[in-house]
Design an enzyme around this catalytic site. Structure first.
Site, PDB file in Angstrom:
ATOM      1  N   SER A  87      30.675  42.463  43.863  1.00 14.18           N
ATOM      2  CA  SER A  87      31.265  41.518  44.039  1.00 14.18           C
ATOM      3  C   SER A  87      31.008  40.355  44.931  1.00 14.18           C
ATOM      4  CB  SER A  87      32.191  41.276  43.406  1.00 14.18           C
ATOM      5  OG  SER A  87      33.370  42.321  43.996  1.00 14.18           O
ATOM      6  N   THR A 211      35.706  38.977  42.787  1.00 14.42           N
ATOM      7  CA  THR A 211      35.798  37.760  43.504  1.00 14.42           C
ATOM      8  C   THR A 211      36.420  38.990  44.196  1.00 14.42           C
ATOM      9  OG1 THR A 211      35.546  36.458  42.036  1.00 14.42           O
ATOM     10  CG2 THR A 211      37.259  36.155  44.115  1.00 14.42           C
ATOM     11  N   THR A 229      34.438  35.343  47.495  1.00 15.69           N
ATOM     12  CA  THR A 229      33.240  35.836  46.444  1.00 15.69           C
ATOM     13  C   THR A 229      31.520  35.585  46.559  1.00 15.69           C
ATOM     14  OG1 THR A 229      32.999  35.964  44.333  1.00 15.69           O
ATOM     15  CG2 THR A 229      33.999  33.706  45.175  1.00 15.69           C
ATOM     16  N   ARG A 239      24.915  27.033  41.333  1.00 19.33           N
ATOM     17  CA  ARG A 239      26.465  26.947  40.436  1.00 19.33           C
ATOM     18  C   ARG A 239      27.255  27.579  41.636  1.00 19.33           C
ATOM     19  NH1 ARG A 239      30.373  31.805  39.703  1.00 19.33           N
ATOM     20  NH2 ARG A 239      31.801  30.813  38.154  1.00 19.33           N
ATOM     21  N   VAL A 240      28.282  26.711  41.198  1.00 21.38           N
ATOM     22  CA  VAL A 240      29.569  27.034  42.552  1.00 21.38           C
ATOM     23  C   VAL A 240      30.944  27.383  41.324  1.00 21.38           C
ATOM     24  CG1 VAL A 240      31.356  25.781  43.896  1.00 21.38           C
ATOM     25  CG2 VAL A 240      28.354  25.002  43.719  1.00 21.38           C
ATOM     26  N   GLY A 241      31.292  28.324  42.341  1.00 21.18           N
ATOM     27  CA  GLY A 241      32.867  28.756  40.439  1.00 21.18           C
ATOM     28  C   GLY A 241      33.715  28.164  42.077  1.00 21.18           C
ATOM     29  N   ASP A 242      35.046  28.602  41.077  1.00 20.17           N
ATOM     30  CA  ASP A 242      36.897  28.313  41.537  1.00 20.17           C
ATOM     31  C   ASP A 242      36.777  29.055  42.604  1.00 20.17           C
ATOM     32  OD1 ASP A 242      36.102  30.577  40.228  1.00 20.17           O
ATOM     33  OD2 ASP A 242      38.394  30.859  40.938  1.00 20.17           O
ATOM     34  N   THR A 262      40.840  34.880  40.369  1.00 21.25           N
ATOM     35  CA  THR A 262      39.542  35.990  40.153  1.00 21.25           C
ATOM     36  C   THR A 262      39.106  36.092  38.600  1.00 21.25           C
ATOM     37  OG1 THR A 262      40.676  38.441  39.799  1.00 21.25           O
ATOM     38  CG2 THR A 262      39.930  37.735  42.105  1.00 21.25           C
ATOM     39  N   GLY A 263      38.179  36.662  38.741  1.00 17.22           N
ATOM     40  CA  GLY A 263      37.366  36.378  36.976  1.00 17.22           C
ATOM     41  C   GLY A 263      36.483  34.971  36.827  1.00 17.22           C
ATOM     42  N   GLY A 265      35.288  31.514  36.748  1.00 17.25           N
ATOM     43  CA  GLY A 265      35.676  30.506  38.105  1.00 17.25           C
ATOM     44  C   GLY A 265      35.695  28.920  36.645  1.00 17.25           C
TER      45      GLY A 265
HETATM   46  N1  GLY Z   1      35.418  34.041  40.148  1.00 20.78           N
HETATM   47  C1  GLY Z   1      34.458  33.893  40.835  1.00 20.78           C
HETATM   48  C2  GLY Z   1      33.447  33.236  39.888  1.00 20.78           C
HETATM   49  O1  GLY Z   1      34.171  32.113  38.742  1.00 20.78           O
HETATM   50  O2  GLY Z   1      32.732  32.165  40.505  1.00 20.78           O
END
Ligand code: GLY
Length: 357
Positions: A87, A211, A229, A239-242, A262-263, A265
């Site tokens: 992860s 993450t 992450t 794709r970019v997460g949080d 985490t989780g 995003g």
């Molecule tokens: N929290 C990590 C993501 O959604 O990329």
């Protein structure tokens, strides 16, 4: 009138050294203005052996009077470099094209600086690149090819991040994805009882948003944090997460505390969850309450749209006094976090906010 003397002044006068010369834990603790000792602490959302090792690495820096920024970076690096962790960093699960794209953010409460990288390829420790963006540019977020060029300019070596384990998980995901594409055994062998799948003895595909968050308070009372992450596994390319979004996957305020997520995003971005948690702590909520408040806030947003929908999230937080909290949106196993102080390592449980879902 009785003359009062603050504990800090008393401490400095008595010991006869400047505050800056006091280094933990050999000589004692410095004191905040309200008379509370500053006790260094480092936390992470990771609770496996690697998370524990990361805490020991970070703690060693804090124990010797090092900065929260350095402790956080070195601790996150331990997790990023674990090839078994699918992860984060090296060994992370790739995007839908089989390419590992990493996201990370760094924030230094002392200087109110932040740096981040998104969709960074071929660099094992994106947190260290995010730290350099924070300390050596006037920007906050670099992505893709630009982030890679920046990392190379700083001497990072390009390396293959896709481990054999991650590659096989990705291939299995691809073959299982749809019966209507051409990945998998030839059509005439499908559904035959006698046909043995290559994946027969292979573990179930992991598909996750895993993450890590690492946050530290050093012996000066300064706070720093990092989130790192490989993002949502098998995500759409780009794709970019949080995690690299300041305020979403991470927020640090030197006067209040810090939070990390985490989780899923997408929900953390829409809710600016980490910033929200820090604001709730500013309003007087404990870190535990603030994490749960953020979960409630997200759930409330969906109540009118789709009452059955609740994203998977886990938040961790710490306030300036070193109190910690951790919450998860739903699930069966209580969420936990790693906490390292002068009292040793402690795995601390938090709460599930919607245990019935
Ligand atoms: N929290 C990590 C993501 O959604 O990329």
């Amino acid at each position: 009138m009785k003359k009062t003397i603050s504990r800090r002044r008393f401490f400095n006068q008595t010991i006869g050294v400047s505050a800056g010369a006091m280094i933990l834990p050999l000589t004692g603790f410095k004191f905040q203005d309200k008379g509370k000792a500053i006790r260094p602490v480092i936390i992470t959302s990771h609770t496996n052996d690697t998370g524990k090792n990361a805490m020991e690495t970070g703690w060693e820096i804090l124990r010797n009077g090092g900065s929260a920024v350095d402790a956080v970076e070195k601790a996150v690096n331990v997790i990023e470099l674990d090839p078994e962790d699918t992860s984060v960093g090296y060994g992370g699960l790739p995007n839908e094209d089989g390419v590992v794209q990493l996201d990370s953010s760094f924030m230094d409460g002392k200087t109110y600086s932040a740096g981040a990288v998104g969709c960074l390829e071929n660099i094992k420790t994106p947190s260290s690149v995010a730290k350099l963006v924070m300390q050596h540019t006037d920007h906050v977020l670099l992505v893709g090819a630009g982030a890679l060029a920046f990392a190379k300019a700083w001497g990072f070596r390009e390396e293959n991040l896709l481990t054999e384990k991650a590659r096989k998980i990705w291939l299995r995901w691809k073959e299982d994805l749809s019966p209507d594409d051409d990945w998998g055994v030839p059509e005439h062998l499908r559904n035959l009882k006698s046909s043995t799948s290559y994946w027969k003895d292979f573990p179930e595909v992991e598909h996750h948003y895993g993450t890590t968050n690492v946050i530290a308070i050093d012996s000066n009372g300064d706070i720093a944090g990092c989130t790192s992450t490989s993002g949502l596994s098998f995500k759409i390319n780009g794709r970019v997460g949080d995690s690299p979004i300041i305020g979403a996957g991470l927020y640090v305020d030197n006067e209040i505390g810090a939070a990390g997520a985490t989780g899923r995003g997408e929900d953390v971005i829409k809710s600016c969850a980490s910033y929200y948690i820090v604001l709730m702590m500013k309003a007087g909520r404990t870190p535990q309450q603030a994490c749960e408040d953020a979960m409630q806030m997200i759930a409330d947003r969906y109540r009118k749209v789709n009452p059955d929908y609740l994203p998977v999230e886990k938040f961790v937080a710490i306030n300036k006094s070193g109190e910690t909290g951790c919450a998860m949106m739903k699930g069966t196993r209580k969420p936990a976090m790693s906490v390292r102080t002068e009292n040793g390592y402690n795995k601390q449980e938090g709460n599930i906010v919607f245990p019935d879902k």
